[in-house]
Scaffold this motif. Structure first.
Motif, PDB file in Angstrom:
ATOM      1  N   CYS A  40       0.853  -1.183   0.000  1.00  0.00           N
ATOM      2  CA  CYS A  40       0.000   0.000   0.000  1.00  0.00           C
ATOM      3  C   CYS A  40       0.891   1.235   0.000  1.00  0.00           C
ATOM      4  CB  CYS A  40      -0.897  -0.017   1.229  1.00  0.00           C
ATOM      5  SG  CYS A  40      -1.860   1.509   1.457  1.00  0.00           S
ATOM      6  N   ASP A  41       0.601   2.198  -0.863  1.00  0.00           N
ATOM      7  CA  ASP A  41       1.394   3.416  -0.922  1.00  0.00           C
ATOM      8  C   ASP A  41       1.218   4.276   0.329  1.00  0.00           C
ATOM      9  OD1 ASP A  41       2.435   2.816  -3.431  1.00  0.00           O
ATOM     10  OD2 ASP A  41       0.821   3.857  -4.487  1.00  0.00           O
ATOM     11  N   ARG A  42       0.107   4.124   1.011  1.00  0.00           N
ATOM     12  CA  ARG A  42      -0.175   4.952   2.193  1.00  0.00           C
ATOM     13  C   ARG A  42       0.390   4.357   3.476  1.00  0.00           C
ATOM     14  NH1 ARG A  42      -6.111   6.586   4.448  1.00  0.00           N
ATOM     15  NH2 ARG A  42      -5.403   7.815   6.200  1.00  0.00           N
ATOM     16  N   LEU A  59     -11.777  -3.514  -7.697  1.00  0.00           N
ATOM     17  CA  LEU A  59     -13.232  -3.364  -7.615  1.00  0.00           C
ATOM     18  C   LEU A  59     -13.783  -3.951  -6.316  1.00  0.00           C
ATOM     19  CD1 LEU A  59     -14.197  -4.230 -11.293  1.00  0.00           C
ATOM     20  CD2 LEU A  59     -14.120  -1.960 -10.227  1.00  0.00           C
ATOM     21  N   ARG A  60     -13.258  -5.106  -5.917  1.00  0.00           N
ATOM     22  CA  ARG A  60     -13.731  -5.776  -4.700  1.00  0.00           C
ATOM     23  C   ARG A  60     -13.460  -4.932  -3.458  1.00  0.00           C
ATOM     24  NH1 ARG A  60     -11.271  -9.072  -1.063  1.00  0.00           N
ATOM     25  NH2 ARG A  60      -9.418  -9.221  -2.333  1.00  0.00           N
ATOM     26  N   LEU A  61     -12.305  -4.252  -3.429  1.00  0.00           N
ATOM     27  CA  LEU A  61     -11.946  -3.436  -2.265  1.00  0.00           C
ATOM     28  C   LEU A  61     -12.459  -2.003  -2.372  1.00  0.00           C
ATOM     29  CD1 LEU A  61      -8.279  -4.707  -1.816  1.00  0.00           C
ATOM     30  CD2 LEU A  61     -10.237  -5.213  -0.340  1.00  0.00           C
ATOM     31  N   GLY A  62     -13.167  -1.701  -3.437  1.00  0.00           N
ATOM     32  CA  GLY A  62     -13.739  -0.367  -3.594  1.00  0.00           C
ATOM     33  C   GLY A  62     -12.703   0.722  -3.794  1.00  0.00           C
ATOM     34  N   LEU A  67      -6.476  -2.574   4.643  1.00  0.00           N
ATOM     35  CA  LEU A  67      -6.134  -2.330   6.043  1.00  0.00           C
ATOM     36  C   LEU A  67      -6.438  -0.893   6.473  1.00  0.00           C
ATOM     37  CD1 LEU A  67      -4.870  -3.488   8.614  1.00  0.00           C
ATOM     38  CD2 LEU A  67      -2.674  -2.652   7.797  1.00  0.00           C
ATOM     39  N   CYS A  68      -5.842   0.092   5.785  1.00  0.00           N
ATOM     40  CA  CYS A  68      -5.984   1.486   6.241  1.00  0.00           C
ATOM     41  C   CYS A  68      -7.121   2.226   5.545  1.00  0.00           C
ATOM     42  CB  CYS A  68      -4.676   2.243   6.039  1.00  0.00           C
ATOM     43  SG  CYS A  68      -4.270   2.624   4.312  1.00  0.00           S
ATOM     44  N   ARG A  69      -7.737   1.607   4.547  1.00  0.00           N
ATOM     45  CA  ARG A  69      -8.823   2.177   3.749  1.00  0.00           C
ATOM     46  C   ARG A  69      -8.405   3.439   2.992  1.00  0.00           C
ATOM     47  NH1 ARG A  69     -11.545  -1.354   2.092  1.00  0.00           N
ATOM     48  NH2 ARG A  69     -13.130   0.114   1.453  1.00  0.00           N
TER      49      ARG A  69
END
Length: 80
Positions: A40-42, A59-62, A67-69
């Motif tokens: 994750c870049d964040r 698409l599944r993760l929106g 983890l951090c959304r």
């Protein structure tokens, strides 16, 4: 064109596009494209194989990190 061939070419194209996007982003940051896991870049959390399935996992993760959304940019849709 055969449906199975069309699906196979779409999957192969997604995988090639995923690698190209990853390689380009990593080269821009001065990193190796063949070493290390996607993260994750964040928050920096390493992504599992299923979390890096092109387009489907995005698409599944929106469009967000599991983890951090944190928001994932559309360019990553081909590699996320």
């Amino acid at each position: 064109m055969n449906l199975a061939l069309t699906i196979g070419l779409a999957v192969a194209g997604s995988c090639v596009g995923s690698y190209c996007a990853t390689a380009g982003l990593r080269m821009a940051r001065g990193e190796q494209s063949l070493e290390g896991r996607s993260a994750c870049d964040r928050c920096g959390t390493q992504l599992s194989f299923l979390q890096t399935a092109p387009i489907i996992s995005y698409l599944r993760l929106g469009g967000a990190c599991a983890l951090c959304r944190g928001r994932i940019g559309p360019l990553h849709a081909t590699r996320m």
